[in-house]
Design a protein around this motif. Structure first.
Motif, PDB file in Angstrom:
ATOM      1  N   SER A 122       0.834  -1.206   0.000  1.00 41.62           N
ATOM      2  CA  SER A 122       0.000   0.000   0.000  1.00 41.62           C
ATOM      3  C   SER A 122       0.869   1.257   0.000  1.00 41.62           C
ATOM      4  CB  SER A 122      -0.935  -0.005   1.207  1.00 41.62           C
ATOM      5  OG  SER A 122      -0.208   0.012   2.426  1.00 41.62           O
ATOM      6  N   ALA A 123       1.996   1.202   0.698  1.00 38.90           N
ATOM      7  CA  ALA A 123       2.879   2.361   0.756  1.00 38.90           C
ATOM      8  C   ALA A 123       3.464   2.691  -0.613  1.00 38.90           C
ATOM      9  CB  ALA A 123       4.001   2.114   1.764  1.00 38.90           C
ATOM     10  N   MET A 124       3.687   1.689  -1.443  1.00 39.18           N
ATOM     11  CA  MET A 124       4.174   1.948  -2.790  1.00 39.18           C
ATOM     12  C   MET A 124       3.143   2.754  -3.585  1.00 39.18           C
ATOM     13  SD  MET A 124       7.214   0.873  -3.049  1.00 39.18           S
ATOM     14  CE  MET A 124       7.405   1.026  -4.826  1.00 39.18           C
ATOM     15  N   HIS A 125       1.857   2.460  -3.381  1.00 35.90           N
ATOM     16  CA  HIS A 125       0.829   3.254  -4.050  1.00 35.90           C
ATOM     17  C   HIS A 125       0.802   4.684  -3.509  1.00 35.90           C
ATOM     18  CE1 HIS A 125      -0.626  -0.758  -5.254  1.00 35.90           C
ATOM     19  NE2 HIS A 125      -1.153  -0.122  -6.276  1.00 35.90           N
ATOM     20  N   VAL A 126       1.019   4.842  -2.214  1.00 37.86           N
ATOM     21  CA  VAL A 126       1.115   6.195  -1.646  1.00 37.86           C
ATOM     22  C   VAL A 126       2.273   6.938  -2.290  1.00 37.86           C
ATOM     23  CG1 VAL A 126       1.519   7.530   0.452  1.00 37.86           C
ATOM     24  CG2 VAL A 126       0.088   5.487   0.540  1.00 37.86           C
ATOM     25  N   LEU A 127       3.381   6.239  -2.448  1.00 30.07           N
ATOM     26  CA  LEU A 127       4.580   6.860  -3.027  1.00 30.07           C
ATOM     27  C   LEU A 127       4.322   7.321  -4.454  1.00 30.07           C
ATOM     28  CD1 LEU A 127       7.532   7.330  -2.091  1.00 30.07           C
ATOM     29  CD2 LEU A 127       8.134   5.239  -3.324  1.00 30.07           C
ATOM     30  N   PHE A 128       3.618   6.519  -5.239  1.00 30.23           N
ATOM     31  CA  PHE A 128       3.347   6.867  -6.637  1.00 30.23           C
ATOM     32  C   PHE A 128       2.227   7.892  -6.778  1.00 30.23           C
ATOM     33  CE2 PHE A 128       5.325   2.643  -7.657  1.00 30.23           C
ATOM     34  CZ  PHE A 128       6.359   3.153  -8.435  1.00 30.23           C
ATOM     35  N   ALA A 129       1.360   7.991  -5.802  1.00 30.19           N
ATOM     36  CA  ALA A 129       0.227   8.911  -5.894  1.00 30.19           C
ATOM     37  C   ALA A 129       0.708  10.363  -5.921  1.00 30.19           C
ATOM     38  CB  ALA A 129      -0.729   8.700  -4.725  1.00 30.19           C
ATOM     39  N   ARG A 130       0.041  11.188  -6.705  1.00 31.75           N
ATOM     40  CA  ARG A 130       0.368  12.610  -6.782  1.00 31.75           C
ATOM     41  C   ARG A 130      -0.473  13.333  -5.722  1.00 31.75           C
ATOM     42  NH1 ARG A 130      -0.368  14.221 -12.925  1.00 31.75           N
ATOM     43  NH2 ARG A 130       0.817  16.076 -12.319  1.00 31.75           N
ATOM     44  N   ALA A 131       0.002  13.257  -4.493  1.00 31.25           N
ATOM     45  CA  ALA A 131      -0.720  13.836  -3.362  1.00 31.25           C
ATOM     46  C   ALA A 131       0.206  14.763  -2.590  1.00 31.25           C
ATOM     47  CB  ALA A 131      -1.253  12.744  -2.442  1.00 31.25           C
ATOM     48  N   LYS A 132      -0.325  15.907  -2.177  1.00 33.30           N
ATOM     49  CA  LYS A 132       0.483  16.860  -1.419  1.00 33.30           C
ATOM     50  C   LYS A 132       0.764  16.336  -0.025  1.00 33.30           C
ATOM     51  CE  LYS A 132       0.630  21.707  -0.002  1.00 33.30           C
ATOM     52  NZ  LYS A 132      -0.076  23.026  -0.040  1.00 33.30           N
ATOM     53  N   HIS A 133      -0.254  15.758   0.601  1.00 40.27           N
ATOM     54  CA  HIS A 133      -0.103  15.243   1.959  1.00 40.27           C
ATOM     55  C   HIS A 133      -0.315  13.730   1.920  1.00 40.27           C
ATOM     56  CE1 HIS A 133      -0.154  19.338   3.547  1.00 40.27           C
ATOM     57  NE2 HIS A 133      -1.188  19.565   2.759  1.00 40.27           N
ATOM     58  N   LYS A 134       0.667  12.992   2.387  1.00 40.19           N
ATOM     59  CA  LYS A 134       0.617  11.528   2.375  1.00 40.19           C
ATOM     60  C   LYS A 134       0.638  11.062   3.825  1.00 40.19           C
ATOM     61  CE  LYS A 134       2.745  11.304  -2.175  1.00 40.19           C
ATOM     62  NZ  LYS A 134       3.723  10.628  -3.070  1.00 40.19           N
ATOM     63  N   VAL A 135      -0.506  10.507   4.250  1.00 37.71           N
ATOM     64  CA  VAL A 135      -0.751  10.281   5.674  1.00 37.71           C
ATOM     65  C   VAL A 135      -0.860   8.783   5.945  1.00 37.71           C
ATOM     66  CG1 VAL A 135      -2.249  10.862   7.620  1.00 37.71           C
ATOM     67  CG2 VAL A 135      -2.071  12.432   5.667  1.00 37.71           C
ATOM     68  N   GLY A 136      -0.201   8.336   7.012  1.00 38.94           N
ATOM     69  CA  GLY A 136      -0.295   6.933   7.386  1.00 38.94           C
ATOM     70  C   GLY A 136       0.092   6.738   8.840  1.00 38.94           C
ATOM     71  N   PRO A 137      -0.177   5.554   9.370  1.00 36.45           N
ATOM     72  CA  PRO A 137       0.099   5.298  10.781  1.00 36.45           C
ATOM     73  C   PRO A 137       1.539   4.877  11.032  1.00 36.45           C
ATOM     74  CG  PRO A 137      -0.959   3.388   9.812  1.00 36.45           C
ATOM     75  CD  PRO A 137      -0.855   4.412   8.713  1.00 36.45           C
ATOM     76  N   ALA A 138       2.028   5.234  12.195  1.00 34.78           N
ATOM     77  CA  ALA A 138       3.325   4.740  12.629  1.00 34.78           C
ATOM     78  C   ALA A 138       3.182   3.305  13.134  1.00 34.78           C
ATOM     79  CB  ALA A 138       3.878   5.639  13.727  1.00 34.78           C
ATOM     80  N   SER A 139       4.295   2.665  13.386  1.00 38.53           N
ATOM     81  CA  SER A 139       4.293   1.350  14.016  1.00 38.53           C
ATOM     82  C   SER A 139       3.682   1.494  15.419  1.00 38.53           C
ATOM     83  CB  SER A 139       5.726   0.843  14.119  1.00 38.53           C
ATOM     84  OG  SER A 139       5.787  -0.387  14.780  1.00 38.53           O
ATOM     85  N   PRO A 140       2.935   0.508  15.914  1.00 34.46           N
ATOM     86  CA  PRO A 140       2.753  -0.845  15.399  1.00 34.46           C
ATOM     87  C   PRO A 140       1.571  -1.020  14.450  1.00 34.46           C
ATOM     88  CG  PRO A 140       1.778  -0.686  17.572  1.00 34.46           C
ATOM     89  CD  PRO A 140       2.365   0.659  17.273  1.00 34.46           C
ATOM     90  N   ALA A 141       0.883   0.062  14.076  1.00 35.98           N
ATOM     91  CA  ALA A 141      -0.242  -0.072  13.152  1.00 35.98           C
ATOM     92  C   ALA A 141       0.227  -0.160  11.704  1.00 35.98           C
ATOM     93  CB  ALA A 141      -1.209   1.092  13.314  1.00 35.98           C
ATOM     94  N   SER A 142       1.490   0.103  11.438  1.00 33.14           N
ATOM     95  CA  SER A 142       2.070  -0.113  10.118  1.00 33.14           C
ATOM     96  C   SER A 142       3.292  -1.007  10.275  1.00 33.14           C
ATOM     97  CB  SER A 142       2.462   1.208   9.463  1.00 33.14           C
ATOM     98  OG  SER A 142       3.529   1.816  10.175  1.00 33.14           O
ATOM     99  N   ARG A 143       3.698  -1.615   9.167  1.00 37.63           N
ATOM    100  CA  ARG A 143       4.853  -2.514   9.210  1.00 37.63           C
ATOM    101  C   ARG A 143       5.521  -2.531   7.838  1.00 37.63           C
ATOM    102  NH1 ARG A 143       2.716  -7.654   7.484  1.00 37.63           N
ATOM    103  NH2 ARG A 143       0.443  -7.550   7.288  1.00 37.63           N
ATOM    104  N   GLU A 144       6.561  -3.333   7.737  1.00 38.06           N
ATOM    105  CA  GLU A 144       7.308  -3.512   6.482  1.00 38.06           C
ATOM    106  C   GLU A 144       7.910  -2.201   5.981  1.00 38.06           C
ATOM    107  OE1 GLU A 144       4.588  -5.313   3.742  1.00 38.06           O
ATOM    108  OE2 GLU A 144       4.483  -7.210   4.852  1.00 38.06           O
ATOM    109  N   GLY A 145       8.164  -1.267   6.887  1.00 39.23           N
ATOM    110  CA  GLY A 145       8.773   0.006   6.497  1.00 39.23           C
ATOM    111  C   GLY A 145       7.858   0.926   5.729  1.00 39.23           C
ATOM    112  N   ALA A 146       6.543   0.777   5.903  1.00 40.57           N
ATOM    113  CA  ALA A 146       5.593   1.567   5.114  1.00 40.57           C
ATOM    114  C   ALA A 146       5.731   3.061   5.336  1.00 40.57           C
ATOM    115  CB  ALA A 146       4.166   1.132   5.453  1.00 40.57           C
ATOM    116  N   THR A 147       6.224   3.475   6.495  1.00 44.65           N
ATOM    117  CA  THR A 147       6.271   4.903   6.808  1.00 44.65           C
ATOM    118  C   THR A 147       7.207   5.687   5.885  1.00 44.65           C
ATOM    119  OG1 THR A 147       7.944   4.470   8.500  1.00 44.65           O
ATOM    120  CG2 THR A 147       5.656   4.548   9.221  1.00 44.65           C
ATOM    121  N   PHE A 148       8.046   4.994   5.104  1.00 41.78           N
ATOM    122  CA  PHE A 148       8.949   5.707   4.196  1.00 41.78           C
ATOM    123  C   PHE A 148       8.158   6.526   3.168  1.00 41.78           C
ATOM    124  CE2 PHE A 148       7.945   2.054   1.582  1.00 41.78           C
ATOM    125  CZ  PHE A 148       7.954   2.558   0.287  1.00 41.78           C
TER     126      PHE A 148
END
Length: 364
Positions: A122-148
């Protein structure tokens, strides 16, 4: 100097000064008439949890456009959803189409992209999306390095909150209230032969889970015994099951006594949800159909095994509160994917589930 210029008298203006607009919640990040991308690729229960976030966003910001990115397996569930403007499909079952789906994603500019999944995919889609603000949860609600992929990472408490609550916390981080709202979902009217003449109260039993979650299953013979006991009390019983789950439903269907069938492979998720909406209580394991029942407003009895009900249990709203039945063992809750002897499920007796169903019926 202009000779012979005509004199023009201007009529007094009747236009009133524009009244100041009421400030919109979250306007510093999400402007008026903005665009939001919600990402929750799978699984069924989590997509349904994500619809709470959609409902809360739509209630506070009816001006915005909401797109929802989801795997192809669940796209039909979101079609014609009253709160979603566009459903974007991640073609998991057709990998050759994935590059095209990413290109299509980049055609739209978003003010905010919200990742409710919190994994690398899912984070890869966030990365590719043309969005000004990219919002997601920190660990432990995210994993696999998604916060990058995020430029606004929202801290999460420990232990982590319910899966549905994560979305409300992300909305609060962009300036909204974060007040939960029940999910909304479109269903289809069930075929008449399923419900016509079936006595009330009606209880739907769903013995199956996905093959991936087989260790969460409550034994089929106990569902059959529960069906027998309920029909002997005059309760209308329906046995629900999905594709490939016929053998799990067979023992309960074999008791006869007017038990009806809700075959999800024929009804589809919207059709199965339509049957559940017309039932008083739904009994199921920790599986997607349990959360479908909760989303359409049925009272639920959740037969829970290894997972933590505080994080994965059915969501209750307003006057509807569900019951979770489990057998406490030292290793529960756990994060295992398989178990040779899941005593947390096998230890749940029919008496306990029957009592929970009767308590729910008493609240009707």
């Amino acid at each position: 100097m202009i000779a012979n210029a005509a004199r023009v008298a201007l009529a007094p203006s009747t236009k009133q000064p524009d009244e100041p607009r009421t400030p919109l919640p979250g306007a510093a990040i999400l402007p008026r008439d903005g665009r939001v991308l919600i990402i929750r690729l799978s699984a069924l229960g989590d997509v349904l949890f994500a619809l709470e976030t959609v409902a809360a966003l739509r209630r506070e910001r009816p001006d915005v456009s909401i797109d929802f990115l989801v795997e192809d397996r669940f796209a039909k569930l979101l079609q014609d959803h009253p709160h979603i403007d566009r459903v974007l499909v991640y073609p998991r079952r057709a990998p050759l189409r994935i590059p095209g789906s990413v290109i299509a994603l980049r055609r739209t500019r978003y003010d905010v992209a919200i990742d409710l999944h919190g994994i690398q995919k899912s984070a890869m889609h966030v990365l590719f999306a043309r969005a000004k603000h990219k919002v997601g949860p920190a660990s432990p609600a995210s994993r696999e390095g998604a916060t990058f992929a995020y430029n606004l990472t929202v801290p999460m408490p420990t232990p982590p909150p319910h899966r549905a609550a994560v979305g409300h916390m992300l909305l609060k981080a962009i300036g909204l209230s974060g007040v939960p709202r029940p999910a909304s979902i479109a269903t289809t009217e069930p075929p008449a032969e399923i419900l016509d003449g079936l006595p009330r109260p009606r209880v739907l039993l769903h013995p199956g889970t996905s093959a991936f979650a087989a260790f969460k299953r409550w034994p089929s013979d106990r569902f059959a015994e529960l069906a027998r006991r309920l029909t002997s009390r005059g309760v209308g019983v329906i046995i629900g099951f999905g594709p490939g789950e016929g053998s799990l439903a067979a023992p309960a269907l074999a008791i006869g006594s007017g038990v009806r069938t809700a075959d999800g492979s024929q009804l589809g998720l919207a059709g199965l949800g339509g049957v559940m909406r017309r039932c008083d209580v739904v009994v199921a394991a920790d599986t997607g159909p349990l959360h479908l029942a909760a989303a359409v407003g049925a009272r639920c009895v959740a037969v829970f095994g290894p997972k933590d009900q505080l994080r994965y249990g059915p969501r209750g709203h307003d006057e509807i509160q569900h019951e979770v039945v489990f057998h406490d063992v030292p290793c529960r809750p756990c994060k295992r994917r398989t178990c040779a002897s899941p005593q947390c499920v096998l230890g749940i007796e029919v008496d306990s589930v029957e009592a929970a169903v009767l308590r729910q019926i008493d609240t009707i």
